[in-house]
Structure formats: structure tokens, C-alpha cells
Enzyme design. Sequence first.
Site, short mmCIF file in Angstrom:
data_model
loop_
_atom_site.label_atom_id
_atom_site.label_comp_id
_atom_site.label_asym_id
_atom_site.label_seq_id
_atom_site.Cartn_x
_atom_site.Cartn_y
_atom_site.Cartn_z
CB CYS A 137 -0.93 0.00 1.22
SG CYS A 137 -0.11 -0.37 2.77
CG HIS A 252 -0.70 4.18 4.36
ND1 HIS A 252 -1.45 4.02 5.50
CD2 HIS A 252 -0.35 2.92 3.96
CE1 HIS A 252 -1.56 2.72 5.76
NE2 HIS A 252 -0.90 2.04 4.85
#
Length: 347
Positions: A137, A252
Site C-alpha cells: 500500500c 497513508h
Amino acid sequence: MTFVSDSKAPSIAIVGATGAVGQTIVELVGTRGLRHRGVRLAASARSAGREIEVDGRTCTVEDLEGFDFSGVDIAFFSAGTSVSQKYARPAAAQGALVIDNTNAFRMDADTPLVVPQVNADVLTGRPASGVIANPNCSTIPLVRLIQTVEQRWGIRQVVVSTYQAASGQGEHGIAELRQGAELALHEPDAELPADRFGKPLAFNVVPFIDQLLDTGFTMEEQKMLQESRKILGLPHLDLTTTCVRVPVVNSHSEAVWVEATEPVDRTELVARLAELPEVTVHDRDTLGAYPTPLTAGEPDHVHVGRIRVAPHNPRGFWLWLVADNLRIGAALNAVQIAETVLDRGLL
């Protein structure tokens, strides 16, 4: 509605359909109009029997143990590495093209590791393994930005610090963060939960993700190096990272230092980044503007800001990026892989 009766449309299975990434894939199948002639859902026995709406139709989650993949054309796997290691190759052997969202096959020589905006050209037919791997990710948004840098100026070194959200540990990670935050607010001296992150995450940062390696780096940090090299086709790319978990529910962030082989002009760099598909440059018009996980905006874009060329080193510059890890970093990339496969007639 993307359900069609056309026999040429693929039959789809989603393994891990009740998890955070699986639920996002379910959502995207409908909202992105992924053409299909039917969707089946699978998960562990404890989740079997649940009913989930997919693209306007109610589907019952089936027990993965004994799930028949014959007749499935595309199988999304998002139930964890151990599940993929056990079930993905048998699913591929039954004829399904597996798009795997775990670490199980990313570095396998017979398995392409794909970010469609970066290296879709590696998809020329069914892989020998029957599996296409979805990258980590944090790797996905990074390579989407730095590929254009390599093409224009070359890259000598990349240094990354990540700020990774609780959703990287799925629904359980989010629940632990929320539980810990509520407990800390009401009972400041209470022992906070730390099952998912090793240390309490509420009102804290944890500079340790995944398992520790003999090098002193963690597996998460090694993934970013290995995967970036494979996706970009740069086997000697000098990239080093520190991966940190932060008390953010989702999305993130990364602080990225890039040293190019030639001097970089900021105006040209900003223009090149802004031209990339599904990328929003926040300081294109306002110097110093930046995205945050709460305020970035469009969840299907990589958001970048604070683009700074170092005055003392015109070959070096900083980027700050934010990306929805459940979408950009997982489910959306997987669905875009499927879209690429279908557009190219590779099934």
C-alpha cells in the site's frame, strides 16, 4: 448496473469479502462499472452466510474452505498472506486469474507485480503462475510519482519515511485505535490495547511495521525496496525507508527525498507530476500547500504537495504524498488491474 448476461463478461470472485479491503473491492465493482456476469463472495467459516449487496444484487458469503473456483474468471484475494498461500494457486489451477493483494507472490519470478499507471506493459497474457500481484500500500503511490522523475532526470537515491494509518491492519486495526483513543481520553492512566501494532497506537507513533529482519529493517521496509525495483524495472534502485504507524484511521502519508542524477527544475517537476493520471498536486498554484489524510479530497487520486528542490543540492527534492491505502494502495489498484486485463482481452 454492470451485471450483464453476455457470456463473454467475466465471472468474479472476491476472497476476503468481509474485510476492509474486500469490502472496498465490492464497492468499486459497482461504482467503477466493472463489467461482469456474476460475483461470488468468499471468506472464512466465521463470516460465511453473511449477506452483502454487490452492484445492486444480494450475495451470500460462501465458506472459502471447499469453494469451487471452476467457472470463475477473475478472483480477487484480500484475506491475508497465509490464505493466499493456501488457496490462490489452487484457484488459478481451476482456471481463475488471481489478483492477489498480499505479499505471497509479489517477488515470484512468474508473477507480474503491477501498478497499471506505471507498468501495465508487463500484462501481455496470462501469467505462468496464474496470479497477478498487487503491490504494498505504500509502494503504489510512491512509484506512481517517481517513475516520471527517473524518465526525465534519473534517480540516484530515494529516502522515504511513511506515516501509515490504522486501516493498514484492517477493521481490527481501526477498532483498536478507536478503542485506545476513547480509553485514553476517559482513563489517562489505563493500559491501552496493543494487540495489532505491538505498542499502543492511540496518541502515539510506532516506528515498526511487520516483522523484524536480520538487517534491522522490517519486512514492510524491505517490501518497498524490492517492489519498487521490480515495478520500475530498476534492479539497483537505491531506496531506503522507515515505516511508521500513526494514529490516523485511514490514508497513508509519505515524506520522500529524491536525489536525481541531474539538476531538477521545480516548475518542470510540478508540471510533470500534475500531468500524471489521477494525481492531484496541491502546491501547483500555491507554494507550500499540502494534503492531509483528513482533507486531501478525491480518494482515488494520489495527492502530493510541499514540493521543494533543495537550494544546497539542486539534484535533490522533497515530496509529501497522501493516498487512501484501502483504495489507491489496495482495492482500487486491484480493480484497475482487472480493468486493464479486460481492456486488453487477456482472459
